[in-house]
Design a protein around this motif. Structure first.
Motif, PDB file in Angstrom:
ATOM      1  N   GLU A   1      19.578 -16.668  29.428  1.00 30.18           N
ATOM      2  CA  GLU A   1      20.304 -17.023  28.211  1.00 30.18           C
ATOM      3  C   GLU A   1      21.759 -17.319  28.591  1.00 30.18           C
ATOM      4  O   GLU A   1      22.269 -16.812  29.603  1.00 30.18           O
ATOM      5  CB  GLU A   1      20.270 -15.865  27.208  1.00 30.18           C
ATOM      6  N   VAL A   2      22.422 -18.104  27.775  1.00 26.79           N
ATOM      7  CA  VAL A   2      23.820 -18.448  28.042  1.00 26.79           C
ATOM      8  C   VAL A   2      24.651 -17.178  28.221  1.00 26.79           C
ATOM      9  O   VAL A   2      25.519 -17.104  29.098  1.00 26.79           O
ATOM     10  CB  VAL A   2      24.389 -19.325  26.903  1.00 26.79           C
ATOM     11  N   GLU A   3      24.368 -16.149  27.410  1.00 25.36           N
ATOM     12  CA  GLU A   3      25.157 -14.908  27.462  1.00 25.36           C
ATOM     13  C   GLU A   3      25.064 -14.228  28.823  1.00 25.36           C
ATOM     14  O   GLU A   3      26.025 -13.583  29.265  1.00 25.36           O
ATOM     15  CB  GLU A   3      24.707 -13.940  26.367  1.00 25.36           C
ATOM     16  N   HIS A   4      23.915 -14.338  29.500  1.00 26.89           N
ATOM     17  CA  HIS A   4      23.778 -13.723  30.824  1.00 26.89           C
ATOM     18  C   HIS A   4      24.790 -14.328  31.793  1.00 26.89           C
ATOM     19  O   HIS A   4      25.402 -13.622  32.603  1.00 26.89           O
ATOM     20  CB  HIS A   4      22.364 -13.942  31.378  1.00 26.89           C
ATOM     21  N   VAL A   5      24.955 -15.632  31.714  1.00 24.62           N
ATOM     22  CA  VAL A   5      25.882 -16.325  32.611  1.00 24.62           C
ATOM     23  C   VAL A   5      27.326 -16.020  32.205  1.00 24.62           C
ATOM     24  O   VAL A   5      28.179 -15.746  33.052  1.00 24.62           O
ATOM     25  CB  VAL A   5      25.615 -17.840  32.602  1.00 24.62           C
ATOM     26  N   VAL A   6      27.596 -16.033  30.904  1.00 27.99           N
ATOM     27  CA  VAL A   6      28.957 -15.749  30.414  1.00 27.99           C
ATOM     28  C   VAL A   6      29.394 -14.349  30.845  1.00 27.99           C
ATOM     29  O   VAL A   6      30.539 -14.164  31.299  1.00 27.99           O
ATOM     30  CB  VAL A   6      29.018 -15.890  28.878  1.00 27.99           C
ATOM     31  N   ASP A   7      28.499 -13.363  30.723  1.00 26.41           N
ATOM     32  CA  ASP A   7      28.859 -11.990  31.103  1.00 26.41           C
ATOM     33  C   ASP A   7      29.227 -11.901  32.582  1.00 26.41           C
ATOM     34  O   ASP A   7      30.174 -11.200  32.960  1.00 26.41           O
ATOM     35  CB  ASP A   7      27.711 -11.030  30.785  1.00 26.41           C
ATOM     36  N   ALA A   8      28.479 -12.617  33.439  1.00 21.24           N
ATOM     37  CA  ALA A   8      28.783 -12.608  34.872  1.00 21.24           C
ATOM     38  C   ALA A   8      30.139 -13.260  35.136  1.00 21.24           C
ATOM     39  O   ALA A   8      30.930 -12.772  35.953  1.00 21.24           O
ATOM     40  CB  ALA A   8      27.683 -13.341  35.644  1.00 21.24           C
ATOM     41  N   ILE A   9      30.411 -14.358  34.433  1.00 23.84           N
ATOM     42  CA  ILE A   9      31.701 -15.040  34.592  1.00 23.84           C
ATOM     43  C   ILE A   9      32.845 -14.123  34.169  1.00 23.84           C
ATOM     44  O   ILE A   9      33.858 -13.993  34.877  1.00 23.84           O
ATOM     45  CB  ILE A   9      31.728 -16.337  33.767  1.00 23.84           C
ATOM     46  N   LEU A  10      32.696 -13.480  33.009  1.00 22.87           N
ATOM     47  CA  LEU A  10      33.762 -12.605  32.511  1.00 22.87           C
ATOM     48  C   LEU A  10      34.035 -11.459  33.480  1.00 22.87           C
ATOM     49  O   LEU A  10      35.195 -11.072  33.687  1.00 22.87           O
ATOM     50  CB  LEU A  10      33.392 -12.063  31.128  1.00 22.87           C
ATOM     51  N   PHE A  11      32.983 -10.914  34.080  1.00 23.56           N
ATOM     52  CA  PHE A  11      33.161  -9.860  35.078  1.00 23.56           C
ATOM     53  C   PHE A  11      33.985 -10.357  36.254  1.00 23.56           C
ATOM     54  O   PHE A  11      34.947  -9.709  36.693  1.00 23.56           O
ATOM     55  CB  PHE A  11      31.798  -9.354  35.555  1.00 23.56           C
ATOM     56  N   LEU A  12      33.642 -11.551  36.767  1.00 20.58           N
ATOM     57  CA  LEU A  12      34.331 -12.067  37.953  1.00 20.58           C
ATOM     58  C   LEU A  12      35.760 -12.529  37.653  1.00 20.58           C
ATOM     59  O   LEU A  12      36.594 -12.578  38.555  1.00 20.58           O
ATOM     60  CB  LEU A  12      33.519 -13.203  38.578  1.00 20.58           C
ATOM     61  N   LEU A  13      36.048 -12.861  36.397  1.00 22.33           N
ATOM     62  CA  LEU A  13      37.417 -13.207  36.020  1.00 22.33           C
ATOM     63  C   LEU A  13      38.277 -11.975  35.800  1.00 22.33           C
ATOM     64  O   LEU A  13      39.509 -12.049  35.895  1.00 22.33           O
ATOM     65  CB  LEU A  13      37.421 -14.049  34.739  1.00 22.33           C
ATOM     66  N   SER A  14      37.642 -10.855  35.523  1.00 25.13           N
ATOM     67  CA  SER A  14      38.375  -9.656  35.101  1.00 25.13           C
ATOM     68  C   SER A  14      38.819  -8.811  36.292  1.00 25.13           C
ATOM     69  O   SER A  14      38.332  -8.960  37.415  1.00 25.13           O
ATOM     70  CB  SER A  14      37.504  -8.807  34.174  1.00 25.13           C
ATOM     71  N   ASP A  15      39.720  -7.871  36.005  1.00 23.14           N
ATOM     72  CA  ASP A  15      40.182  -6.944  37.032  1.00 23.14           C
ATOM     73  C   ASP A  15      39.087  -5.980  37.470  1.00 23.14           C
ATOM     74  O   ASP A  15      39.233  -5.305  38.494  1.00 23.14           O
ATOM     75  CB  ASP A  15      41.387  -6.151  36.517  1.00 23.14           C
ATOM     76  N   ARG A  16      37.998  -5.899  36.721  1.00 26.34           N
ATOM     77  CA  ARG A  16      36.881  -5.025  37.119  1.00 26.34           C
ATOM     78  C   ARG A  16      36.232  -5.501  38.413  1.00 26.34           C
ATOM     79  O   ARG A  16      35.500  -4.744  39.049  1.00 26.34           O
ATOM     80  CB  ARG A  16      35.845  -4.931  36.000  1.00 26.34           C
TER      81      ARG A  16
END
Length: 203
Positions: free
Chosen positions: A170-185
């Protein structure tokens, strides 16, 4: 219609429309954009042809958009970050096809394999400037491009049979991975390829 929708969902967003295969037009379009701290290189084309029927036009267009544009846009953003002395993060949207062969995808697979290696070299060279660079490698996602390539149930079954989880992303699966890699986490992660492919690479 996409522009008003984007504006309604995220007020303040100002879309800039440009053919990323056109180097000069892209440079002009991005000249006044910024400052940019986070970049997602998501544009791509999938021009599917059997290997023996691959055309020069399909090859050139695929590499212009899927690889060359990533270099150009990332250069512009990275130079801006370095000039400001600011840290940043870049995420390149690759594919499960970067590391596994798929019939009729010879050019597309090649662009994504090249993108994975480009991600590593960018991470190596931009790391000293505190710019992290990673890739996300999804399986089929039912965006318009995914639907065009995989809407035939018989064809889809050949791919689903190779995915242990038995489903497309699903689109959300990809978005969540992107947000993780953009974040300080993910502050200690750079040069990585993050599969979002339901186990396709384990097969």
């Amino acid at each position: 219609p996409a522009v008003p929708l984007a504006g309604r969902r995220c007020p303040g967003i100002e879309p800039v429309c440009v053919d990323l295969g056109d180097w000069e037009a892209t440079e002009r379009a991005l000249d006044s954009v910024g400052p940019v701290d986070l970049l997602v290189n998501n544009a791509a084309v999938a021009l599917l042809q059997p290997f023996l029927e691959v055309t020069k036009d399909a090859f050139d267009r695929s590499f212009e958009v899927n690889l060359r544009a990533v270099i150009q846009v990332s250069q512009i953003v990275a130079r801006g970050l370095i000039a400001r002395g600011a840290p940043g993060a870049i995420v390149n949207i690759s594919s499960q096809c970067s590391q596994r062969a798929v019939t009729n995808h010879s050019v597309y697979c090649s662009t994504k394999g090249a993108l994975d290696m480009l991600t590593k070299v960018m991470a190596l060279e931009l790391g000293p400037h505190k710019i992290r660079v990673n890739a996300v490698n999804p399986t089929v996602v039912m965006t318009p491009m995914g639907q065009a390539a995989w809407s035939d149930p018989c064809k889809a079954k050949t791919m689903l049979d190779r995915i242990p989880l038995g489903k497309f992303a699903e689109v959300e699966h990809v978005v969540d991975a992107i947000l993780f890699l953009l974040s300080d986490r993910s502050g200690m992660t750079t040069g990585s390829t993050l599969p979002v492919e339901g186990g396709f690479w384990a097969n």
